[in-house]
Design a protein around this motif. Structure first.
Motif, PDB file in Angstrom:
ATOM      1  N   GLN A  35       0.825  -1.199   0.000  1.00  0.00           N
ATOM      2  CA  GLN A  35       0.000   0.000   0.000  1.00  0.00           C
ATOM      3  C   GLN A  35       0.868   1.262   0.000  1.00  0.00           C
ATOM      4  N   MET A  36       1.954   1.237   0.755  1.00  0.00           N
ATOM      5  CA  MET A  36       2.880   2.371   0.765  1.00  0.00           C
ATOM      6  C   MET A  36       3.508   2.569  -0.604  1.00  0.00           C
ATOM      7  N   ARG A  37       3.848   1.472  -1.250  1.00  0.00           N
ATOM      8  CA  ARG A  37       4.453   1.558  -2.585  1.00  0.00           C
ATOM      9  C   ARG A  37       3.485   2.229  -3.565  1.00  0.00           C
ATOM     10  N   GLN A  38       2.237   1.817  -3.517  1.00  0.00           N
ATOM     11  CA  GLN A  38       1.246   2.410  -4.428  1.00  0.00           C
ATOM     12  C   GLN A  38       1.047   3.897  -4.143  1.00  0.00           C
ATOM     13  N   GLU A  39       0.998   4.256  -2.881  1.00  0.00           N
ATOM     14  CA  GLU A  39       0.828   5.668  -2.539  1.00  0.00           C
ATOM     15  C   GLU A  39       2.014   6.509  -3.003  1.00  0.00           C
ATOM     16  N   GLN A  40       3.213   5.996  -2.841  1.00  0.00           N
ATOM     17  CA  GLN A  40       4.390   6.762  -3.240  1.00  0.00           C
ATOM     18  C   GLN A  40       4.522   6.834  -4.748  1.00  0.00           C
ATOM     19  N   GLU A  41       4.089   5.808  -5.462  1.00  0.00           N
ATOM     20  CA  GLU A  41       4.101   5.865  -6.929  1.00  0.00           C
ATOM     21  C   GLU A  41       3.126   6.925  -7.426  1.00  0.00           C
ATOM     22  N   GLN A  42       1.989   7.068  -6.765  1.00  0.00           N
ATOM     23  CA  GLN A  42       1.013   8.071  -7.178  1.00  0.00           C
ATOM     24  C   GLN A  42       1.524   9.483  -6.922  1.00  0.00           C
ATOM     25  N   GLU A  43       2.294   9.669  -5.836  1.00  0.00           N
ATOM     26  CA  GLU A  43       2.734  11.015  -5.476  1.00  0.00           C
ATOM     27  C   GLU A  43       4.091  11.371  -6.049  1.00  0.00           C
ATOM     28  N   GLY A  44       5.039  10.438  -6.026  1.00  0.00           N
ATOM     29  CA  GLY A  44       6.398  10.803  -6.416  1.00  0.00           C
ATOM     30  C   GLY A  44       7.003   9.986  -7.519  1.00  0.00           C
ATOM     31  N   GLY A  45       6.280   9.076  -8.111  1.00  0.00           N
ATOM     32  CA  GLY A  45       6.836   8.291  -9.201  1.00  0.00           C
ATOM     33  C   GLY A  45       7.543   7.047  -8.699  1.00  0.00           C
ATOM     34  N   PRO A  46       8.054   6.238  -9.601  1.00  0.00           N
ATOM     35  CA  PRO A  46       8.665   4.962  -9.224  1.00  0.00           C
ATOM     36  C   PRO A  46       9.946   5.129  -8.429  1.00  0.00           C
ATOM     37  N   GLU A  47      10.596   6.313  -8.537  1.00  0.00           N
ATOM     38  CA  GLU A  47      11.848   6.472  -7.811  1.00  0.00           C
ATOM     39  C   GLU A  47      11.623   6.383  -6.311  1.00  0.00           C
ATOM     40  N   ASP A  48      10.519   6.993  -5.845  1.00  0.00           N
ATOM     41  CA  ASP A  48      10.230   6.939  -4.420  1.00  0.00           C
ATOM     42  C   ASP A  48       9.896   5.525  -3.980  1.00  0.00           C
ATOM     43  N   ALA A  49       9.217   4.803  -4.838  1.00  0.00           N
ATOM     44  CA  ALA A  49       8.825   3.436  -4.473  1.00  0.00           C
ATOM     45  C   ALA A  49      10.032   2.535  -4.337  1.00  0.00           C
ATOM     46  N   GLU A  50      11.091   2.850  -5.059  1.00  0.00           N
ATOM     47  CA  GLU A  50      12.272   2.011  -4.961  1.00  0.00           C
ATOM     48  C   GLU A  50      12.893   2.064  -3.577  1.00  0.00           C
ATOM     49  N   GLY A  51      12.613   3.137  -2.845  1.00  0.00           N
ATOM     50  CA  GLY A  51      13.168   3.256  -1.504  1.00  0.00           C
ATOM     51  C   GLY A  51      12.659   2.211  -0.541  1.00  0.00           C
ATOM     52  N   LEU A  52      11.590   1.509  -0.904  1.00  0.00           N
ATOM     53  CA  LEU A  52      11.061   0.467  -0.034  1.00  0.00           C
ATOM     54  C   LEU A  52      11.816  -0.836  -0.183  1.00  0.00           C
ATOM     55  N   GLY A  53      12.644  -0.915  -1.188  1.00  0.00           N
ATOM     56  CA  GLY A  53      13.425  -2.129  -1.384  1.00  0.00           C
ATOM     57  C   GLY A  53      14.884  -1.889  -1.094  1.00  0.00           C
ATOM     58  N   GLN A  54      15.747  -2.195  -2.050  1.00  0.00           N
ATOM     59  CA  GLN A  54      17.181  -2.048  -1.852  1.00  0.00           C
ATOM     60  C   GLN A  54      17.562  -0.575  -1.796  1.00  0.00           C
ATOM     61  N   GLN A  55      18.510  -0.272  -0.948  1.00  0.00           N
ATOM     62  CA  GLN A  55      18.933   1.109  -0.773  1.00  0.00           C
ATOM     63  C   GLN A  55      20.437   1.160  -0.637  1.00  0.00           C
TER      64      GLN A  55
END
Length: 529
Positions: A379-399
């Motif tokens: 759910q966090m991934r979907q929310e961040q993709e809607q607001e900031g694009g896929p770059e923000d969603a990548e922060g939920l995985g490898q960093q």
């Protein structure tokens, strides 16, 4: 200087400044033997009295106030005035005139400065027996080494450490703080002295290394640059034992772990312990320290930030700094290990995404807990993709292990489904807690964890291979038990870490500003990236 000259009734053109310019080194050295009143001062004061006094030819007029000079004040009153000034201002005051300089030799002034500026509570009158004055203590010890007071992290590769340099009586002592023996996370911290600085008679300050088991010996302290200093032992033979490296290792193992190697049956743990001994032994003669601060606190923080002791599997107990940054909380390692070194951000908590744990019976099922956490993550991934694009969603995985910047944009409201609830209510209104039990299959170094928790949040934990290879952030659950304890469930590792607050009081450890604290976090993280 001109202000001081006017205060004491001496003109800037013919008074203090002119005499100091004419005075050579030999005259300056002999200044203490001069009388309290300089002839030229007497002549100028006599001229002023003749000019402004009654019947002196020219009248000052009824509206002109009488001139008042500091030189006319009694010495005991000048002592009180000078003792209330910062010690750093007194050397300049001593250059005004001979009388001021002689008064500033009064020990009462420096005794008060030692007490008010550095907290020296010892009976400084005892110094008279050893021939050391309070002025010597202030100038040669306290003021000279003031820049090393505070909280520091030694540069010992991935292991780090925690050092507090404080004024202790008539000494400046560097205390190294160590976690309690694994796995007793609620036990108090251990500490031992690494070095001390003190005065020997009227000589300059003496630095002594306290490492080893043969007593204090000759050492050296060097201030490298702002917020960094180093120590060096000049007699490393005091660190060695008659039984050789084997005896040194057995002694170190008892002090570090509270047990013998035979008591540790886990082969991997034995390897880690031996590796740490070999690595840290290289730093027993020279160490560099970098300043760290305690995190600032705010009224809306979830709990009071600070230092905590945490369990890290075979690596034993480590020290973590919990700090709050808006809607996120971060745990930064002060001590570390070969996998996740000191300075790295071990856990990050999203305070906008509460997790509602299932009932105690369902919580025993690890798959049920994983389902709840992964739903929140998606759910966090979907929310961040809607607001900031896929770059923000990548922060939920490898960093990548770069210094942490400001958290990405978050949704205005927390999700209401999928196991997470809004965290709008303050902690005091969150109820008395709910039953908590670890799922079957989740390992814990300490089975004596609390069975009731206040609330839980989604978080990520940093894992990596040996040598900090392939670092990756993986999902987990931050569990708040009370004001002084929290836990973290590492889903991928099926492991649980319990953290307990460090109760020791550290001096000179507060950050001068929130910006200085943030800069410090970035600096210590970049050193191990």
């Amino acid at each position: 200087m001109a202000v001081c000259a006017r205060l004491c009734g001496v003109g800037p053109s013919r008074g203090c400044r002119r005499r100091q310019q004419r005075r050579g080194p030999a005259e300056t050295a002999a200044a203490d033997s001069e009388p309290d009143t300089d002839p030229e001062e007497e002549r100028i004061e006599a001229g002023a009295a003749a000019l402004f006094g009654a019947g002196g030819g020219r009248s000052a007029g009824p509206s002109s106030p009488p001139r008042c000079s500091l030189l006319e004040l009694p010495p005991e009153l000048l002592v009180e005035i000078f003792a209330s000034l910062p010690g750093t201002d007194l050397p300049s005051l001593a250059q005004v005139c001979t009388k001021f300089r002689r008064i500033l030799h009064t020990d009462t002034i420096w005794r008060r400065r030692c007490r008010e500026e550095y907290g020296v509570c010892e009976n400084l009158r005892k110094l008279e027996i050893t021939g050391v004055s309070c002025r010597d203590v202030y100038a040669k010890l306290l003021h000279r080494y003031r820049h090393i007071l505070g909280l520091w992290q030694p540069d010992i590769g991935p292991y780090g450490g925690l050092l507090n340099v404080v004024v202790d009586g008539l000494f400046i002592i560097g205390w190294m703080y160590l976690p309690p023996h694994d796995p007793h996370v609620d036990d108090p911290m251990r500490f031992k002295p690494l070095f001390r600085i003190h005065l020997m008679e009227r000589k300059s300050a003496t630095v002594e290394c306290m490492y080893g088991h043969r007593g204090p010996h000759n050492g050296h302290v060097q201030i490298v640059k702002k917020d960094e200093f180093s120590t060096k032992c000049n007699q490393t033979d005091h660190h060695r034992m008659s039984g050789g490296r084997q005896e040194e290792f057995r002694t170190w193992l008892r002090e570090e772990w509270g047990r013998t190697l035979e008591d540790i049956f886990h082969e991997h743990m034995q390897e880690l312990i031996l590796m740490k001994f070999i690595y840290t032994s290289q730093y027993d003669n020279c160490l560099t320290y970098r300043r760290i601060y305690l995190p600032p606190s705010r009224p809306d923080d979830l709990i009071r930030p600070g230092l905590f002791k945490g369990t890290y599997g075979s690596h034993g107990l480590e020290i973590v700094m919990l700090s709050f940054h808006g809607k996120r909380a971060r745990g930064t390692k002060i001590t570390g290990d070969p996998n996740i070194p000191a300075g790295q951000q071990t856990v990050e908590i999203d305070l906008r995404h509460r997790i509602q744990l299932p009932d105690a019976e369902s919580l025993r099922d690890f798959n049920e807990l994983s389902r709840v956490v992964l739903e929140v993550r998606e759910q966090m991934r979907q929310e961040q993709e809607q607001e900031g694009g896929p770059e923000d969603a990548e922060g939920l995985g490898q960093q990548s292990p770069q210094p942490c910047e400001e958290p990405p944009a978050e949704p205005a409201q927390a999700p209401g489904d999928g196991g997470a609830v809004a965290a709008a209510e303050p902690p005091a209104q969150s109820g008395q807690g709910q039953p908590f039990v670890l799922p079957v299959g989740v390992s814990s170094r300490n089975e004596d964890y609390p069975r009731t928790c206040r609330m839980c949040f989604y978080g990520t934990g940093l894992i990596a291979g040996h040598g900090f290879t392939s670092p990756e952030r993986t999902p987990g659950v931050f569990v708040l038990f009370d004001e002084d304890r929290f836990g973290f469930i590492w889903l991928e590792l099926k492991s649980f870490s319990l953290y307990s607050r460090v109760q020791a009081a550290f001096r000179n450890a507060d950050a001068p500003s929130p910006q200085a604290f943030e800069e410090m976090l970035k600096n210590i993280q970049s050193l191990t990236s």
